[in-house]
Design a protein around this motif. Structure first.
Motif, PDB file in Angstrom:
ATOM      1  N   ILE A  10       0.837  -1.203   0.000  1.00  0.00           N
ATOM      2  CA  ILE A  10       0.000   0.000   0.000  1.00  0.00           C
ATOM      3  C   ILE A  10       0.873   1.255   0.000  1.00  0.00           C
ATOM      4  O   ILE A  10       0.584   2.228  -0.691  1.00  0.00           O
ATOM      5  CB  ILE A  10      -0.985  -0.003   1.187  1.00  0.00           C
ATOM      6  CG1 ILE A  10      -1.950  -1.187   1.061  1.00  0.00           C
ATOM      7  CG2 ILE A  10      -1.777   1.311   1.237  1.00  0.00           C
ATOM      8  CD1 ILE A  10      -2.988  -1.269   2.148  1.00  0.00           C
ATOM      9  N   ALA A  11       1.977   1.223   0.750  1.00  0.00           N
ATOM     10  CA  ALA A  11       2.865   2.388   0.787  1.00  0.00           C
ATOM     11  C   ALA A  11       3.421   2.667  -0.610  1.00  0.00           C
ATOM     12  O   ALA A  11       3.499   3.824  -1.042  1.00  0.00           O
ATOM     13  CB  ALA A  11       3.999   2.159   1.772  1.00  0.00           C
ATOM     14  N   LEU A  12       3.797   1.603  -1.332  1.00  0.00           N
ATOM     15  CA  LEU A  12       4.320   1.792  -2.692  1.00  0.00           C
ATOM     16  C   LEU A  12       3.211   2.276  -3.626  1.00  0.00           C
ATOM     17  O   LEU A  12       3.430   3.135  -4.482  1.00  0.00           O
ATOM     18  CB  LEU A  12       4.918   0.486  -3.214  1.00  0.00           C
ATOM     19  CG  LEU A  12       6.217   0.032  -2.549  1.00  0.00           C
ATOM     20  CD1 LEU A  12       6.595  -1.369  -2.989  1.00  0.00           C
ATOM     21  CD2 LEU A  12       7.359   1.005  -2.874  1.00  0.00           C
ATOM     22  N   LEU A  13       2.014   1.715  -3.419  1.00  0.00           N
ATOM     23  CA  LEU A  13       0.884   2.105  -4.260  1.00  0.00           C
ATOM     24  C   LEU A  13       0.571   3.588  -4.096  1.00  0.00           C
ATOM     25  O   LEU A  13       0.264   4.281  -5.067  1.00  0.00           O
ATOM     26  CB  LEU A  13      -0.342   1.256  -3.880  1.00  0.00           C
ATOM     27  CG  LEU A  13      -1.619   1.512  -4.671  1.00  0.00           C
ATOM     28  CD1 LEU A  13      -1.457   1.035  -6.100  1.00  0.00           C
ATOM     29  CD2 LEU A  13      -2.817   0.845  -4.021  1.00  0.00           C
ATOM     30  N   LEU A  14       0.680   4.072  -2.862  1.00  0.00           N
ATOM     31  CA  LEU A  14       0.375   5.487  -2.591  1.00  0.00           C
ATOM     32  C   LEU A  14       1.255   6.421  -3.411  1.00  0.00           C
ATOM     33  O   LEU A  14       0.878   7.546  -3.702  1.00  0.00           O
ATOM     34  CB  LEU A  14       0.537   5.796  -1.099  1.00  0.00           C
ATOM     35  CG  LEU A  14      -0.605   5.363  -0.188  1.00  0.00           C
ATOM     36  CD1 LEU A  14      -0.292   5.705   1.251  1.00  0.00           C
ATOM     37  CD2 LEU A  14      -1.912   6.001  -0.615  1.00  0.00           C
ATOM     38  N   GLN A  15       2.457   5.939  -3.775  1.00  0.00           N
ATOM     39  CA  GLN A  15       3.352   6.779  -4.582  1.00  0.00           C
ATOM     40  C   GLN A  15       2.924   6.846  -6.039  1.00  0.00           C
ATOM     41  O   GLN A  15       3.348   7.710  -6.777  1.00  0.00           O
ATOM     42  CB  GLN A  15       4.768   6.219  -4.524  1.00  0.00           C
ATOM     43  CG  GLN A  15       5.418   6.333  -3.165  1.00  0.00           C
ATOM     44  CD  GLN A  15       6.901   6.111  -3.284  1.00  0.00           C
ATOM     45  OE1 GLN A  15       7.342   5.129  -3.893  1.00  0.00           O
ATOM     46  NE2 GLN A  15       7.686   6.998  -2.713  1.00  0.00           N
ATOM     47  N   LYS A  16       2.083   5.865  -6.438  1.00  0.00           N
ATOM     48  CA  LYS A  16       1.733   5.750  -7.846  1.00  0.00           C
ATOM     49  C   LYS A  16       0.404   6.413  -8.183  1.00  0.00           C
ATOM     50  O   LYS A  16       0.168   6.772  -9.324  1.00  0.00           O
ATOM     51  CB  LYS A  16       1.633   4.264  -8.244  1.00  0.00           C
ATOM     52  CG  LYS A  16       2.907   3.473  -8.054  1.00  0.00           C
ATOM     53  CD  LYS A  16       3.731   3.515  -9.318  1.00  0.00           C
ATOM     54  CE  LYS A  16       4.940   2.602  -9.213  1.00  0.00           C
ATOM     55  NZ  LYS A  16       5.845   2.829 -10.329  1.00  0.00           N
ATOM     56  N   VAL A  17      -0.495   6.513  -7.181  1.00  0.00           N
ATOM     57  CA  VAL A  17      -1.852   6.945  -7.501  1.00  0.00           C
ATOM     58  C   VAL A  17      -1.967   8.470  -7.556  1.00  0.00           C
ATOM     59  O   VAL A  17      -1.082   9.179  -7.084  1.00  0.00           O
ATOM     60  CB  VAL A  17      -2.862   6.403  -6.467  1.00  0.00           C
ATOM     61  CG1 VAL A  17      -2.928   4.891  -6.529  1.00  0.00           C
ATOM     62  CG2 VAL A  17      -2.509   6.879  -5.071  1.00  0.00           C
ATOM     63  N   SER A  18      -3.091   8.923  -8.136  1.00  0.00           N
ATOM     64  CA  SER A  18      -3.338  10.365  -8.205  1.00  0.00           C
ATOM     65  C   SER A  18      -3.674  10.906  -6.825  1.00  0.00           C
ATOM     66  O   SER A  18      -4.020  10.146  -5.911  1.00  0.00           O
ATOM     67  CB  SER A  18      -4.514  10.661  -9.129  1.00  0.00           C
ATOM     68  OG  SER A  18      -4.418   9.915 -10.300  1.00  0.00           O
ATOM     69  N   GLY A  19      -3.636  12.218  -6.725  1.00  0.00           N
ATOM     70  CA  GLY A  19      -3.856  12.886  -5.446  1.00  0.00           C
ATOM     71  C   GLY A  19      -5.146  12.488  -4.743  1.00  0.00           C
ATOM     72  O   GLY A  19      -5.141  12.169  -3.564  1.00  0.00           O
ATOM     73  N   PHE A  20      -6.270  12.465  -5.483  1.00  0.00           N
ATOM     74  CA  PHE A  20      -7.554  12.234  -4.791  1.00  0.00           C
ATOM     75  C   PHE A  20      -7.648  10.793  -4.287  1.00  0.00           C
ATOM     76  O   PHE A  20      -8.184  10.543  -3.205  1.00  0.00           O
ATOM     77  CB  PHE A  20      -8.740  12.606  -5.688  1.00  0.00           C
ATOM     78  CG  PHE A  20      -9.075  11.581  -6.746  1.00  0.00           C
ATOM     79  CD1 PHE A  20      -8.348  11.508  -7.909  1.00  0.00           C
ATOM     80  CD2 PHE A  20     -10.137  10.704  -6.549  1.00  0.00           C
ATOM     81  CE1 PHE A  20      -8.652  10.562  -8.877  1.00  0.00           C
ATOM     82  CE2 PHE A  20     -10.446   9.745  -7.513  1.00  0.00           C
ATOM     83  CZ  PHE A  20      -9.700   9.677  -8.679  1.00  0.00           C
TER      84      PHE A  20
END
Lengths: 331, 288
Positions: free
Chosen positions: A125-135
């Protein structure tokens, strides 16, 4: 903290150790300038804290050890009898009991499963948070903080409801899958399934802290290093394995050991899930110790089990302690 | 050739970036739904009529709002008594914890002295002993001291886990305040104590607030000691939640209403301080 250290504070510890001391002749090790200890001052500051800890932790700890070498039941509790010293009797009793060993095995498997799941899911999830858009990032953060802030007891109540045999929404949803019929399925009829549900609850509550700590760590990974690795032909996995992971290692060690300590100490989740009376197949070391002490009224055996639990944790604590000491040194 | 390909070249990677983001966003939304679902389901159940809660076809979206479950939850057993007791215990624990913990945090973060390492190890080690392991001797001790079933007894035991936490977290906040600020104040004529009060203390205030709130939440949420050391008449808020399960089964809809009442103030407080807290908790980890 010297100016040099303030600016290099973003680097991992190994590098920080080599930063030169700013020439202050403190009594500390060179390289870690601090205010000169005026002898008594720090101890005066520490005194109230140490006093409270020694009084309210020290004595019970001593009592825990002494209890486990005594015979201590209801009559001793009510003062009808003086406790009798029995040497290692309590320990030989529990160590010679097959039930105890199955509880130990169950506890270790449970804790290991919960820790691995927490760390892997947290990292993903931490890595995913770097990939997703702001919202999307904001939405996930809100969900994480909400589950992090939930009192354990509330979370346990909610999971009990989600997994309820008759009205639980999970059975309903699973039964919507083709070929699956889970209507009326009782998750707690079997030990492994019930413990898997409890593990899920523990992981759900623990992941947010891991994600937030790892995210903070990920922002410290120098972008140039990642780019350099990519230029050298490393794929996403290669960059993660050889750049990100080594930099995050101190945080991962800390989080893992903390998780081990917490997950070995899981109590209310099992206790409340099983309505205050966990069946044999749900017993972990914590609930087993509690049961021996307060249900069977054998406080000595309960203490012996608690002591074994603490000793089991010591190995892990040693690793954690080294990490925390390193942190304590760098300031 | 060049004029036509030149504008196309930057456009292609842009599109790819958008596309790859879309994939991650879909996964991200899925994570959001899964992580958030238990919270949503609690709220959803709390506000819908109890008979809808046990409908074999779950109502996923609210159609009828009702506060009946909350009324029922408040009826099941005294609610304000336990809440009041939890408030008293948590507040007193935090006040003592911050006052005493602050001094200790100052000692280990701003002074070099013999035995500093041992103190750090000691404080951390205390944090590591599982509460469950201590419950038997603590129970016997309070029993001997006549503090069983007393709020003071509960407060004393809560300090065992609030105090080490407070010391370690405040240490994280203090470390983040450059020493140069204090030194500058001292050059300007402040005493070390004066420099601390005028310079460090104001900078530390947000960290102290965050630590207090977080400590408050921890004390509020504690279950095992509250269960073991207090009788039914003196139960605290977390134990109150257990009243929904009786021999006749669990009343889930009012239980979710009760859960909501317990969770919302805590989660709200948590939302306010969590950013600050994460900074304090990770200061050591990340910068170490």
């Amino acid at each position: 903290m010297s100016a040099a250290q303030t600016t290099t504070a973003d680097l991992p510890p190994a590098k920080q150790k080599t930063s030169p001391g700013a020439g202050s002749a403190s009594t500390g090790t060179p390289g870690r300038p601090r205010r000169k200890g005026s002898g008594a001052t720090p101890w005066l500051l520490l005194a109230p804290c140490l006093l409270i800890i020694v009084l309210i932790m020290g004595y019970p700890l001593f009592r825990l050890v002494s209890l486990s070498f005594q015979k201590f039941g209801k009559s001793e509790l009510w003062g009808f009898k003086d406790p009798e010293w029995v040497g290692f009797d309590n320990f030989s009793k529990i160590l010679g009991d097959g039930v105890f060993w199955s509880v130990v095995l169950r506890t270790v498997l449970f804790a290991a499963g919960a820790v691995v799941l927490t760390m892997v899911v947290g990292m993903l999830i931490a890595l995913l948070l770097q990939k997703v858009s702001g919202f999307v990032k904001i939405l996930i953060s809100i969900a994480l903080v909400a589950s992090w802030g939930m009192p354990i007891i509330v979370a346990t109540a909610v999971f009990k409801w989600l997994f309820d045999a008759d009205y639980g929404v999970l059975n309903y949803l699973l039964s919507k899958l083709p070929g699956v019929d889970m209507v009326g399925h009782n998750w707690f009829a079997s030990g492994p399934q019930g413990l898997a549900v409890i593990m899920l609850l523990v992981v759900w509550g623990a992941v947010p802290f891991v994600v937030i700590t790892l995210s903070a760590g990920l922002t410290q990974v120098p972008k140039e290093l990642e780019e350099a690795a990519r230029l050298d032909g490393a794929g996403a996995w290669g960059v993660f394995r050889h750049v990100t992971l080594p930099i995050l290692k101190p945080i991962i060690v800390m989080l893992t050991t903390l998780s081990v300590i917490w997950d070995m100490g899981v109590f209310p989740q099992v206790f409340v899930m099983r309505n205050g009376n966990p069946e044999a197949k749900f017993q972990l070391l914590t609930t087993y110790s509690y049961q021996q002490a307060f249900t069977v009224n054998d406080y000595a055996t309960g203490s012996a089990i608690a002591l074994v639990t603490v000793l089991l944790l010591l190995g892990v604590v040693a690793v954690y302690m080294r990490q925390m000491l390193k942190i304590g040194e760098v300031e | 050739m060049t004029p036509t390909t030149a504008p196309a070249a930057p456009a292609a990677p842009l599109k790819r970036v958008k596309k790859s983001k879309l994939g991650w966003n879909v996964i991200g939304l899925l994570v959001f739904v899964i992580v958030g679902f238990p919270v949503y389901w609690m709220l959803n159940t709390a506000f819908k009529p109890a008979k809808d809660a046990i409908d074999p076809n779950p109502h996923f979206f609210p159609t009828t709002f009702t506060l009946d479950n909350f009324r029922r939850a408040l009826e099941i057993s005294d609610f304000w008594g336990p809440v009041g007791r939890s408030l008293i215990v948590s507040t007193v624990v935090v006040v003592i914890g911050i006052a005493v913990g602050m001094l200790a945090a100052l000692a280990i973060s701003r002074f070099a002295f013999r035995g500093r390492k041992a103190v750090i190890v000691g404080i951390l080690a205390v944090q590591m002993i599982p509460l469950v392991a201590m419950i038997i001797p603590v129970f016997l001790l309070l029993n001997d001291l006549g503090q069983y079933d007393k709020l003071t007894g509960l407060i004393i035991t809560y300090l065992t886990f609030i105090l080490p936490f407070t010391v370690w977290t405040l240490r994280g906040f203090i470390v983040n305040i450059p020493k140069e600020l204090e030194e500058a104040a001292q050059v300007d004529g402040c005493t070390p104590t004066g420099a601390f009060i005028r310079v460090v203390f104001p900078l530390l205030a947000p960290g102290m607030v965050a630590t207090s709130v977080y400590g408050f939440i921890q004390a509020w949420n504690e279950y095992l000691y509250a269960l073991m050391l207090m009788s039914q008449q003196n139960q605290t808020a977390t134990v109150w939640l257990g009243n929904f399960t009786t021999l006749h089964g669990t009343e889930f809809a009012p239980m979710m209403a009760g859960s909501t009442m317990m969770a919302i103030p805590i989660v709200t407080l948590f939302l306010v301080v969590q950013r600050k807290m994460a900074a304090g908790l990770t200061a050591g980890a990340v910068k170490g």
